[in-house]
Scaffold this active site. Structure first.
Site, short mmCIF file in Angstrom:
data_model
loop_
_atom_site.label_atom_id
_atom_site.label_comp_id
_atom_site.label_asym_id
_atom_site.label_seq_id
_atom_site.Cartn_x
_atom_site.Cartn_y
_atom_site.Cartn_z
N ASN A 91 -29.39 38.12 -6.58
CA ASN A 91 -29.16 39.48 -6.05
C ASN A 91 -30.22 39.84 -5.01
OD1 ASN A 91 -26.85 40.51 -7.25
ND2 ASN A 91 -27.93 41.13 -9.11
N ASP B 261 -22.09 39.69 -6.84
CA ASP B 261 -20.76 39.99 -7.42
C ASP B 261 -19.80 38.82 -7.20
OD1 ASP B 261 -21.59 42.42 -8.27
OD2 ASP B 261 -20.37 43.61 -6.88
N GLU C 219 -24.70 39.34 -16.26
CA GLU C 219 -24.45 37.94 -15.91
C GLU C 219 -24.24 37.08 -17.16
OE1 GLU C 219 -27.17 39.27 -16.45
OE2 GLU C 219 -28.85 37.90 -16.66
N ASP D 222 -25.42 32.50 -19.94
CA ASP D 222 -26.11 33.46 -19.09
C ASP D 222 -26.57 32.73 -17.83
OD1 ASP D 222 -28.08 36.21 -19.53
OD2 ASP D 222 -28.76 34.69 -18.11
N HIS E 253 -26.39 42.26 -3.42
CA HIS E 253 -25.56 42.54 -4.59
C HIS E 253 -24.11 42.07 -4.42
CE1 HIS E 253 -24.41 44.99 -8.11
NE2 HIS E 253 -25.70 44.87 -8.41
N1 GTP Z 1 -24.44 41.53 -8.43
C1 GTP Z 1 -24.45 41.94 -9.71
N2 GTP Z 1 -25.59 41.85 -10.41
C2 GTP Z 1 -25.58 42.24 -11.69
C3 GTP Z 1 -24.41 42.75 -12.30
N3 GTP Z 1 -24.72 43.06 -13.58
C4 GTP Z 1 -26.03 42.75 -13.77
N4 GTP Z 1 -26.57 42.26 -12.63
C5 GTP Z 1 -27.93 41.82 -12.37
O1 GTP Z 1 -28.26 40.66 -13.11
C6 GTP Z 1 -29.68 40.55 -13.15
C7 GTP Z 1 -30.09 40.03 -14.49
O2 GTP Z 1 -31.45 39.81 -14.43
P1 GTP Z 1 -32.31 39.32 -15.66
O3 GTP Z 1 -31.80 39.95 -16.93
O4 GTP Z 1 -33.74 39.52 -15.32
O5 GTP Z 1 -32.00 37.81 -15.82
P2 GTP Z 1 -32.09 36.60 -14.81
O6 GTP Z 1 -32.68 37.01 -13.50
O7 GTP Z 1 -30.74 35.97 -14.76
O8 GTP Z 1 -33.10 35.66 -15.53
P3 GTP Z 1 -32.86 34.70 -16.78
O9 GTP Z 1 -31.65 35.21 -17.51
O10 GTP Z 1 -34.09 34.83 -17.61
O11 GTP Z 1 -32.67 33.33 -16.27
C8 GTP Z 1 -30.22 41.94 -12.80
O12 GTP Z 1 -30.81 41.90 -11.55
C9 GTP Z 1 -28.98 42.83 -12.78
O13 GTP Z 1 -29.08 43.86 -11.82
C10 GTP Z 1 -23.22 42.85 -11.51
O14 GTP Z 1 -22.14 43.28 -11.95
N5 GTP Z 1 -23.29 42.42 -10.22
#
Ligand code: GTP
Length: 309
Positions: free
Chosen positions: A189, A198, A224, A181, A194
């Site tokens: 983002n 991506d 992610e 992860d 965004h």
């Molecule tokens: N650009 C983009 N962002 C995505 C996609 N799928 C998920 N996300 C974003 O990934 C982020 C995941 O955030 P969190 O689950 O809080 O995790 P994190 O910020 O990585 O924090 P930790 O995992 O705790 O280190 C969110 O802001 C989602 O909107 C995608 O296909 N594209």
């Protein structure tokens, strides 16, 4: 090579437009098949003039050896079928048309009537199903692929994991699962937008593909999160692999100003372990890596019982 038709389907009764047709006969004592007549679609498919085909061996498939084999098998089936009981044979093969293009051709051979004077008249029907085969392949790709990264998607990974777990059980071979992860991806983002987010996902997917063996599987699990499945790999080796990927991500040149890190959970499949169980264990291991400060690999041995006891 071919299959018996249980019964003709509803649309298979006549000579539909676009079907190449050859009428030919075969005798009981010889495997020789001789064309009696062909239609223009047959000429379009295989080339040649009608007069050249009459008396020649029909082309069921393009390859000479395969064609002979099908005709030999047809002869055997006809000789062992009770009178009137031959319902036809058919198959689907890639053949080269006379114009050089490779096409998927579906074919079937049925009888026009009973044996007469030890010869039987047969009808060969061929249909170009290339578009249908390509559409089916495209639909399958869409259903199993993550559109952003081109990696396999979650449902396809589930299928692969199930099958690898049963293979590992069958042959008692090691199999490890890595869940990773990207750390603080929300911040990426928020800070860069965004689209850049991506792009980071795509580049990390490419890094993963480039650092795995051909036999390993790599999937986008969602957001992610990514999954790596390493057959023939015990836990210690999977930890080394995860750490190598961690370093590759850390040092990669990505469209962000600072380095990006990722956290990893690693487990080795236990004998007879169910998908649900291994998924929970790897998720627990990843949770520990996040809790311990991120940018690290956590194998299952390091998982304490504090969260899930
Ligand atoms: N650009 C983009 N962002 C995505 C996609 N799928 C998920 N996300 C974003 O990934 C982020 C995941 O955030 P969190 O689950 O809080 O995790 P994190 O910020 O990585 O924090 P930790 O995992 O705790 O280190 C969110 O802001 C989602 O909107 C995608 O296909 N594209």
């Amino acid at each position: 090579m071919y299959q018996h038709y249980a019964r003709p389907g509803p649309e298979e009764g006549g000579e539909a437009t676009g079907h190449a047709v050859a009428i030919f006969n075969m005798t009981r004592d010889s495997r020789r098949a001789q064309v009696m007549d062909i239609n223009t679609d047959y000429q379009r498919l295989w080339g040649g003039a009608r007069e050249e085909w009459v008396g020649a061996t029909p082309n069921v498939v393009e390859q000479e050896a395969a064609n002979q084999q099908i005709l030999a098998q047809l002869h055997d089936v006809l000789n062992t079928s009770v009178e009137h009981a031959f319902e036809g044979i058919g198959g689907r093969e890639v053949s080269r048309r006379h114009d050089g293009s490779c096409r998927h051709i579906e074919w079937r051979i049925t009888a026009m009537g009973a044996h007469q004077h030890d010869a039987i008249t047969l009808v060969l029907t061929q249909r170009d199903v290339t578009d249908q085969v390509e559409n089916e392949a495209q639909l399958k790709r869409l259903a199993t692929t993550d559109m952003l990264t081109g990696l396999v998607n979650r449902s396809q990974f589930d299928t692969m994991l199930k099958s690898e777990l049963s293979r590992q059980d069958r042959y008692a071979r090691p199999l490890s699962l890595i869940m990773l992860d990207i750390d603080y991806f929300k911040d990426i983002n928020d800070r860069y937008g965004h689209d850049v987010g991506d792009q980071v996902l795509v580049e990390i997917a490419n890094l993963l593909k480039g650092n795995l063996r051909q036999v390993d599987y790599c999937a986008r699990w969602g957001g992610e999160e990514f999954m790596l499945l390493a057959p023939e790999t015990p836990l210690e080796h999977a930890v080394l692999l995860a750490d190598k990927i961690r370093c590759v991500i850390n040092t990669a040149s990505l469209p962000t100003s600072g380095p990006i890190t990722a956290s990893f959970g690693v487990v080795e499949a236990q004998p007879q372990e169910a998908v649900k169980s291994i998924m929970k264990r790897v998720d627990d291991a990843l949770y520990v890596a996040k809790e311990k400060g991120r940018d690290q690999v956590s194998p299952i041995e390091l998982v304490t019982s504090t969260r899930f006891a």
